[in-house]
Design an enzyme around this catalytic site. Structure first.
Site, PDB file in Angstrom:
ATOM      1  N   HIS A 170      -7.777   9.528  -1.869  1.00  0.00           N
ATOM      2  CA  HIS A 170      -7.090   9.545  -0.689  1.00  0.00           C
ATOM      3  C   HIS A 170      -8.060  10.161   0.824  1.00  0.00           C
ATOM      4  O   HIS A 170      -7.876   9.585   1.898  1.00  0.00           O
ATOM      5  CB  HIS A 170      -5.549  10.210  -0.842  1.00  0.00           C
ATOM      6  CG  HIS A 170      -4.710   9.807   0.306  1.00  0.00           C
ATOM      7  ND1 HIS A 170      -3.281   9.697  -0.062  1.00  0.00           N
ATOM      8  CD2 HIS A 170      -4.646   9.176   1.602  1.00  0.00           C
ATOM      9  CE1 HIS A 170      -2.593   9.267   0.862  1.00  0.00           C
ATOM     10  NE2 HIS A 170      -3.629   8.994   2.060  1.00  0.00           N
ATOM     11  N   ASP A 222       0.824  -1.212   0.048  1.00  0.00           N
ATOM     12  CA  ASP A 222      -0.361   0.022   0.022  1.00  0.00           C
ATOM     13  C   ASP A 222       0.887   1.298   0.218  1.00  0.00           C
ATOM     14  O   ASP A 222       1.441   1.450   0.973  1.00  0.00           O
ATOM     15  CB  ASP A 222      -1.112  -0.030   1.210  1.00  0.00           C
ATOM     16  CG  ASP A 222      -1.856   1.205   1.311  1.00  0.00           C
ATOM     17  OD1 ASP A 222      -3.048   1.078   0.867  1.00  0.00           O
ATOM     18  OD2 ASP A 222      -1.506   2.093   1.917  1.00  0.00           O
ATOM     19  N   TYR A 260       3.292   9.586  -0.433  1.00  0.00           N
ATOM     20  CA  TYR A 260       4.274   9.088   0.140  1.00  0.00           C
ATOM     21  C   TYR A 260       5.564   9.312  -0.470  1.00  0.00           C
ATOM     22  O   TYR A 260       6.551   9.040   0.069  1.00  0.00           O
ATOM     23  CB  TYR A 260       4.001   7.741   0.434  1.00  0.00           C
ATOM     24  CG  TYR A 260       2.764   7.254   1.161  1.00  0.00           C
ATOM     25  CD1 TYR A 260       2.027   8.234   1.890  1.00  0.00           C
ATOM     26  CD2 TYR A 260       2.311   5.860   1.257  1.00  0.00           C
ATOM     27  CE1 TYR A 260       0.654   7.897   2.437  1.00  0.00           C
ATOM     28  CE2 TYR A 260       1.310   5.778   1.815  1.00  0.00           C
ATOM     29  CZ  TYR A 260       0.358   6.526   2.393  1.00  0.00           C
ATOM     30  OH  TYR A 260      -0.772   6.323   3.063  1.00  0.00           O
TER      31      TYR A 260
END
Ligand SMILES: NC(=O)c1ccc[n+]([C@@H]2O[C@H](COP(=O)([O-])OP(=O)(O)OC[C@H]3O[C@@H](n4cnc5c(N)ncnc54)[C@H](OP(=O)(O)O)[C@@H]3O)[C@@H](O)[C@H]2O)c1
Length: 289
Positions: free
Chosen positions: A124, A61, A66
């Site tokens: 998100h 994931d 990120y």
């Protein structure tokens, strides 16, 4: 469809790591994967993912946010494993949802990952006023085959209700903060009723006080397991897909070693009673990013 929860006990962590839940579109998603939020940079990410894949993890994931999709992709592509055996999730970040750049964001994520498709693509966070448009784009990406499943993250019941009014494709997954101190039972029931699979982020509450909760410590001692293992086993027995993050090889192994034991009804009830509605992360109804 698979049973909605995992009760099986497997002979090895690697066998359990291959066990998967059937999503509402018929696709399969491993019950446990590796999260890579706050893994610092592509090299460290690639190292952690490589280690996990060697142990038998098949689900990773990540997210555009990120900034480590390249590291994930490198480890996946050089693993020697068939792409069809792997499950890669990424997420479109809020700025791209607001600017109606979801398709461009996916193209960029696929480029960084070095993959032709992702197995699961998530919005998100729920951006107020954008849900209907954003979901229409997600549905098109799904129909085009560039993503094998689409879902949301951090959606609460009112936000899901708003999405479902216009949705032609029901989200396969809702990834939310979920752990023994934040069980969101009405949201879980709502997702079950609509065949939206719940997925836990911060299942270990990011490694803080939860791991010292006396009830969990006592269950861990009874089962000769760690608190992390009790929590992660509780996730899958509840039917919640889970993606603990670690960069440490011994913890990556520990977190996967949850398939060789089971929690009985009393243990499940004891954990159910720990809910305090306590968040580690932001409130999806009131965030400022
Ligand atoms: N959709 C979203 O908005 C959202 C938000 C947050 C996270 N996520 C996803 O969910 C994944 C998991 O959540 P998370 O990373 O926030 O938190 P988490 O998995 O609950 O906890 C990770 C923390 O716990 C430590 N840890 C891991 N295994 C441990 C063990 N067995 N014993 C003790 N400590 C342990 C890790 O340290 P070390 O790494 O040092 O071992 C790290 O500090 C993320 O990586 C990301 O993929 C999604």
């Amino acid at each position: 469809m698979n049973p909605p929860v995992l009760r099986d006990v497997f002979p090895s962590a690697a066998a359990g790591l291959k066990s998967a839940v059937t999503l509402n579109n018929g696709g399969k998603m491993p019950w446990l994967g590796l999260g890579v939020f706050q893994v610092d940079g592509d090299a460290a990410t690639a190292t952690a993912v490589r280690h996990a894949l060697r142990l038998g993890y098949r689900s990773i994931d990540t997210a555009a946010l990120y900034r480590n999709e390249s590291g994930v992709g490198e480890a996946v592509r050089t693993s020697g494993l068939p792409r069809s055996e792997l499950f890669v999730t990424t997420k479109v970040w809020n700025d791209d949802i607001r600017a109606n750049r979801i398709e461009a964001a996916l193209v960029q994520s696929l480029k960084l990952l070095g993959l032709d498709y992702v197995d699961l693509y998530l919005l998100h966070w729920p951006i107020r006023g954008q849900t209907e448009n954003a979901w229409r784009v997600m549905e098109q990406l799904y129909r085009d085959g560039r993503v094998r499943a689409i879902g949301v993250s951090n959606y609460l019941v009112p936000q899901l209700e708003e999405l479902l009014v216009h949705a032609e494709v029901v989200p396969a997954v809702n990834q939310i903060e979920f752990h023994p101190w934040l069980q969101s039972k009405p949201l879980h029931a709502f997702c079950n009723a609509h065949q939206i699979r719940l997925e836990a982020w911060a299942p270990l509450m990011q490694g803080g006080d939860l791991l010292r909760d006396p009830v969990l410590v006592s269950l861990a001692a009874q089962h000769r397991r760690t608190v992390a293992q009790i929590i992660l086993r509780w996730n899958v027995q509840l039917g919640v897909v889970t993606i603990p993050k670690s960069v440490h090889p011994e913890r990556i192994a520990e977190n996967a070693d949850i398939f060789g034991f089971a929690l009985d009804d009393a243990a499940m009830a004891a954990i159910a009673a720990l809910d305090r509605g306590q968040r580690k992360g932001p409130d999806p109804l009131n965030f400022n990013f």
